[in-house]
Design an enzyme around this catalytic site. Structure first.
Site, PDB file in Angstrom:
ATOM      1  N   LYS A  15      16.399   5.539  45.429  1.00  0.00           N
ATOM      2  CA  LYS A  15      15.268   5.542  44.488  1.00  0.00           C
ATOM      3  C   LYS A  15      15.511   4.553  43.343  1.00  0.00           C
ATOM      4  O   LYS A  15      14.662   3.713  43.046  1.00  0.00           O
ATOM      5  CB  LYS A  15      15.040   6.966  43.936  1.00  0.00           C
ATOM      6  CG  LYS A  15      14.753   8.000  45.019  1.00  0.00           C
ATOM      7  CD  LYS A  15      14.493   9.392  44.455  1.00  0.00           C
ATOM      8  CE  LYS A  15      15.687  10.018  43.768  1.00  0.00           C
ATOM      9  NZ  LYS A  15      16.821  10.321  44.686  1.00  0.00           N
ATOM     10  N   ARG A  90      11.191  17.786  41.026  1.00  0.00           N
ATOM     11  CA  ARG A  90      12.199  18.225  41.993  1.00  0.00           C
ATOM     12  C   ARG A  90      12.017  19.677  42.384  1.00  0.00           C
ATOM     13  O   ARG A  90      12.805  20.197  43.166  1.00  0.00           O
ATOM     14  CB  ARG A  90      13.588  18.053  41.378  1.00  0.00           C
ATOM     15  CG  ARG A  90      14.315  16.804  41.881  1.00  0.00           C
ATOM     16  CD  ARG A  90      15.386  16.478  40.870  1.00  0.00           C
ATOM     17  NE  ARG A  90      16.611  16.049  41.445  1.00  0.00           N
ATOM     18  CZ  ARG A  90      17.146  14.826  41.199  1.00  0.00           C
ATOM     19  NH1 ARG A  90      16.505  13.950  40.466  1.00  0.00           N
ATOM     20  NH2 ARG A  90      18.300  14.513  41.700  1.00  0.00           N
ATOM     21  N   ARG A 124      28.869   4.501  45.180  1.00  0.00           N
ATOM     22  CA  ARG A 124      27.928   3.986  44.173  1.00  0.00           C
ATOM     23  C   ARG A 124      28.616   3.637  42.856  1.00  0.00           C
ATOM     24  O   ARG A 124      29.462   4.371  42.367  1.00  0.00           O
ATOM     25  CB  ARG A 124      26.848   5.039  43.908  1.00  0.00           C
ATOM     26  CG  ARG A 124      25.996   4.728  42.664  1.00  0.00           C
ATOM     27  CD  ARG A 124      24.705   5.496  42.637  1.00  0.00           C
ATOM     28  NE  ARG A 124      24.851   6.933  42.554  1.00  0.00           N
ATOM     29  CZ  ARG A 124      23.829   7.794  42.618  1.00  0.00           C
ATOM     30  NH1 ARG A 124      22.593   7.335  42.794  1.00  0.00           N
ATOM     31  NH2 ARG A 124      24.029   9.084  42.547  1.00  0.00           N
ATOM     32  N   ARG A 158      29.629   7.642  38.216  1.00  0.00           N
ATOM     33  CA  ARG A 158      29.234   8.951  37.694  1.00  0.00           C
ATOM     34  C   ARG A 158      30.237  10.029  38.083  1.00  0.00           C
ATOM     35  O   ARG A 158      30.715  10.038  39.220  1.00  0.00           O
ATOM     36  CB  ARG A 158      27.845   9.314  38.230  1.00  0.00           C
ATOM     37  CG  ARG A 158      26.728   8.625  37.484  1.00  0.00           C
ATOM     38  CD  ARG A 158      25.407   8.714  38.191  1.00  0.00           C
ATOM     39  NE  ARG A 158      25.059  10.044  38.675  1.00  0.00           N
ATOM     40  CZ  ARG A 158      23.924  10.337  39.291  1.00  0.00           C
ATOM     41  NH1 ARG A 158      23.023   9.377  39.474  1.00  0.00           N
ATOM     42  NH2 ARG A 158      23.675  11.552  39.716  1.00  0.00           N
ATOM     43  N   ARG A 169      24.551  19.129  45.697  1.00  0.00           N
ATOM     44  CA  ARG A 169      23.271  18.504  45.326  1.00  0.00           C
ATOM     45  C   ARG A 169      22.342  18.409  46.537  1.00  0.00           C
ATOM     46  O   ARG A 169      21.129  18.579  46.417  1.00  0.00           O
ATOM     47  CB  ARG A 169      23.526  17.119  44.726  1.00  0.00           C
ATOM     48  CG  ARG A 169      24.054  17.195  43.293  1.00  0.00           C
ATOM     49  CD  ARG A 169      24.869  15.994  42.883  1.00  0.00           C
ATOM     50  NE  ARG A 169      24.136  14.749  42.856  1.00  0.00           N
ATOM     51  CZ  ARG A 169      24.722  13.551  42.805  1.00  0.00           C
ATOM     52  NH1 ARG A 169      26.036  13.444  42.787  1.00  0.00           N
ATOM     53  NH2 ARG A 169      23.988  12.460  42.766  1.00  0.00           N
TER      54      ARG A 169
HETATM   55  P1  ADP Z   1      19.116   7.402  44.166  1.00  0.00           P
HETATM   56  O1  ADP Z   1      18.541   6.784  42.912  1.00  0.00           O
HETATM   57  O2  ADP Z   1      18.063   7.825  45.153  1.00  0.00           O
HETATM   58  O3  ADP Z   1      20.099   8.506  43.885  1.00  0.00           O
HETATM   59  P2  ADP Z   1      20.546   4.843  44.440  1.00  0.00           P
HETATM   60  O4  ADP Z   1      19.466   3.837  44.344  1.00  0.00           O
HETATM   61  O5  ADP Z   1      21.415   5.030  43.263  1.00  0.00           O
HETATM   62  O6  ADP Z   1      19.941   6.266  44.930  1.00  0.00           O
HETATM   63  O7  ADP Z   1      21.441   4.477  45.711  1.00  0.00           O
HETATM   64  C1  ADP Z   1      22.616   5.228  46.060  1.00  0.00           C
HETATM   65  C2  ADP Z   1      23.705   4.288  46.600  1.00  0.00           C
HETATM   66  O8  ADP Z   1      23.311   3.788  47.877  1.00  0.00           O
HETATM   67  C3  ADP Z   1      23.944   3.060  45.714  1.00  0.00           C
HETATM   68  O9  ADP Z   1      25.318   2.757  45.730  1.00  0.00           O
HETATM   69  C4  ADP Z   1      23.125   1.956  46.411  1.00  0.00           C
HETATM   70  O10 ADP Z   1      23.706   0.654  46.210  1.00  0.00           O
HETATM   71  C5  ADP Z   1      23.197   2.369  47.860  1.00  0.00           C
HETATM   72  N1  ADP Z   1      21.963   2.041  48.606  1.00  0.00           N
HETATM   73  C6  ADP Z   1      20.675   2.103  48.163  1.00  0.00           C
HETATM   74  N2  ADP Z   1      19.811   1.768  49.147  1.00  0.00           N
HETATM   75  C7  ADP Z   1      20.575   1.486  50.243  1.00  0.00           C
HETATM   76  C8  ADP Z   1      20.268   1.072  51.594  1.00  0.00           C
HETATM   77  N3  ADP Z   1      18.996   0.898  51.998  1.00  0.00           N
HETATM   78  N4  ADP Z   1      21.306   0.874  52.443  1.00  0.00           N
HETATM   79  C9  ADP Z   1      22.595   1.078  52.048  1.00  0.00           C
HETATM   80  N5  ADP Z   1      22.948   1.465  50.794  1.00  0.00           N
HETATM   81  C10 ADP Z   1      21.955   1.674  49.905  1.00  0.00           C
HETATM   82  P1  ADP Z   2      20.575  11.635  42.185  1.00  0.00           P
HETATM   83  O1  ADP Z   2      19.340  10.876  42.521  1.00  0.00           O
HETATM   84  O2  ADP Z   2      21.828  10.933  42.625  1.00  0.00           O
HETATM   85  O3  ADP Z   2      20.525  13.085  42.584  1.00  0.00           O
HETATM   86  P2  ADP Z   2      19.796  11.874  39.359  1.00  0.00           P
HETATM   87  O4  ADP Z   2      20.320  10.891  38.387  1.00  0.00           O
HETATM   88  O5  ADP Z   2      18.376  11.817  39.729  1.00  0.00           O
HETATM   89  O6  ADP Z   2      20.759  11.736  40.619  1.00  0.00           O
HETATM   90  O7  ADP Z   2      20.116  13.347  38.849  1.00  0.00           O
HETATM   91  C1  ADP Z   2      21.401  13.720  38.397  1.00  0.00           C
HETATM   92  C2  ADP Z   2      21.391  15.202  38.008  1.00  0.00           C
HETATM   93  O8  ADP Z   2      20.486  15.393  36.908  1.00  0.00           O
HETATM   94  C3  ADP Z   2      20.906  16.155  39.088  1.00  0.00           C
HETATM   95  O9  ADP Z   2      21.955  16.562  39.970  1.00  0.00           O
HETATM   96  C4  ADP Z   2      20.372  17.322  38.243  1.00  0.00           C
HETATM   97  O10 ADP Z   2      21.449  18.124  37.763  1.00  0.00           O
HETATM   98  C5  ADP Z   2      19.761  16.608  37.046  1.00  0.00           C
HETATM   99  N1  ADP Z   2      18.325  16.287  37.237  1.00  0.00           N
HETATM  100  C6  ADP Z   2      17.759  15.053  37.279  1.00  0.00           C
HETATM  101  N2  ADP Z   2      16.431  15.130  37.442  1.00  0.00           N
HETATM  102  C7  ADP Z   2      16.134  16.467  37.513  1.00  0.00           C
HETATM  103  C8  ADP Z   2      14.934  17.203  37.702  1.00  0.00           C
HETATM  104  N3  ADP Z   2      13.741  16.590  37.842  1.00  0.00           N
HETATM  105  N4  ADP Z   2      15.028  18.562  37.730  1.00  0.00           N
HETATM  106  C9  ADP Z   2      16.197  19.198  37.584  1.00  0.00           C
HETATM  107  N5  ADP Z   2      17.372  18.562  37.414  1.00  0.00           N
HETATM  108  C10 ADP Z   2      17.343  17.202  37.374  1.00  0.00           C
END
Ligand code: ADP
Ligand code: ADP
Ligand code: ZN
Length: 213
Positions: A15, A90, A124, A158, A169
């Site tokens: 995302k 979420r 990541r 992180r 998660r």
């Molecule tokens: P989210 O915001 O949904 O948690 P991220 O954008 O932070 O996910 O991506 C999670 C990890 O996966 C990052 O290290 C990113 O570089 C990697 N990543 C994102 N998209 C892809 C993809 N299409 N193929 C392989 N790795 C990816």
């Molecule tokens: P990722 O996409 O890797 O799960 P985020 O950065 O979106 O990571 O979220 C990190 C943490 O922040 C989640 O595991 C949760 O604890 C909290 N969080 C983020 N967005 C929400 C939401 N909309 N509702 C509840 N908890 C949230």
């Protein structure tokens, strides 16, 4: 009309990685609840400190905290033409609250199988200056330790990006968040994109989905 876009998917789906392209195409600012919570934590605000225990454990932060954060964020002037929600809503309760404060035009779901998620999250890292997202194997920096976007060498990982917390998660995602696909599907707003392909291909698929609205 001021409509908003929701970027949906499990943790590590991509995302944050894809948000930039959507922001550049639509002009809508990205609102990431995860980034907002981490900023509150770094600033040491009461909200950040209250959220910390949930985030460290890989659990969702309570709905009322998140909804309050979003309500406040949407009062800022840049939200007037709609926004890109990243990682929100979420839960069904968050989606219901959102429906009374903003109009959602589409929910773009980046679909990635569970077995890919752990390797994505455990590799990541992000730029501490500009927030660009990288991966040890799948999206490395061109020069070791230097951000391709801004040149900073302040890279961050992180605390919750470890295998044990990722599994918690993912469980929270399946029980509390995944039901939103049907909830938005019933409202004709849900569009799924295959996230299990290269970063550029996922981005193209998202832009095609947005184009066809
Ligand atoms: P989210 O915001 O949904 O948690 P991220 O954008 O932070 O996910 O991506 C999670 C990890 O996966 C990052 O290290 C990113 O570089 C990697 N990543 C994102 N998209 C892809 C993809 N299409 N193929 C392989 N790795 C990816
Ligand atoms: P990722 O996409 O890797 O799960 P985020 O950065 O979106 O990571 O979220 C990190 C943490 O922040 C989640 O595991 C949760 O604890 C909290 N969080 C983020 N967005 C929400 C939401 N909309 N509702 C509840 N908890 C949230
Ligand atoms: Zn950078």
């Amino acid at each position: 009309m001021a409509t908003s876009i929701v970027l949906f998917g499990p943790p590590g789906a991509g995302k944050g990685t894809q948000a930039g392209k959507i922001v550049a195409t639509t002009g809508k600012p990205q609102i990431s609840t995860g980034d907002m919570l981490r900023a509150a934590l770094t600033a040491g605000t009461p909200l950040g400190l209250a959220a910390k225990q949930f985030m460290d454990a890989g659990a969702l932060v309570p709905d009322d905290v998140i909804i309050g954060l979003i309500e406040e964020r949407l009062t800022l002037p840049d939200a007037v033409n709609g926004v890109l929600f990243d990682g929100f809503p979420r839960t069904i309760a968050q989606a219901e609250a959102l429906s009374s404060i903003a109009e959602v035009e589409v929910v773009i779901a980046i679909e990635v199988p569970d077995e890919r998620i752990v390797e994505r999250i455990c590799g990541r890292f992000t730029c501490g200056q500009c927030g660009a997202v990288f991966h040890d194997s799948f999206n490395p920096t061109s020069v070791d330790g230097v951000c391709d976007s801004c040149g900073s060498s302040e890279m961050k990982r992180r605390a919750d990006d470890n295998e044990e917390t990722v599994r918690t998660r993912l469980e929270a995602y399946h029980t509390q968040t995944a039901p939103l696909s049907d909830w938005y599907g019933e409202r004709g707003l849900f569009v799924a994109v295959d996230g299990d392909q290269g970063i550029d291909h996922v981005g193209d698929a998202i832009l095609i989905a947005l184009d066809s609205l």
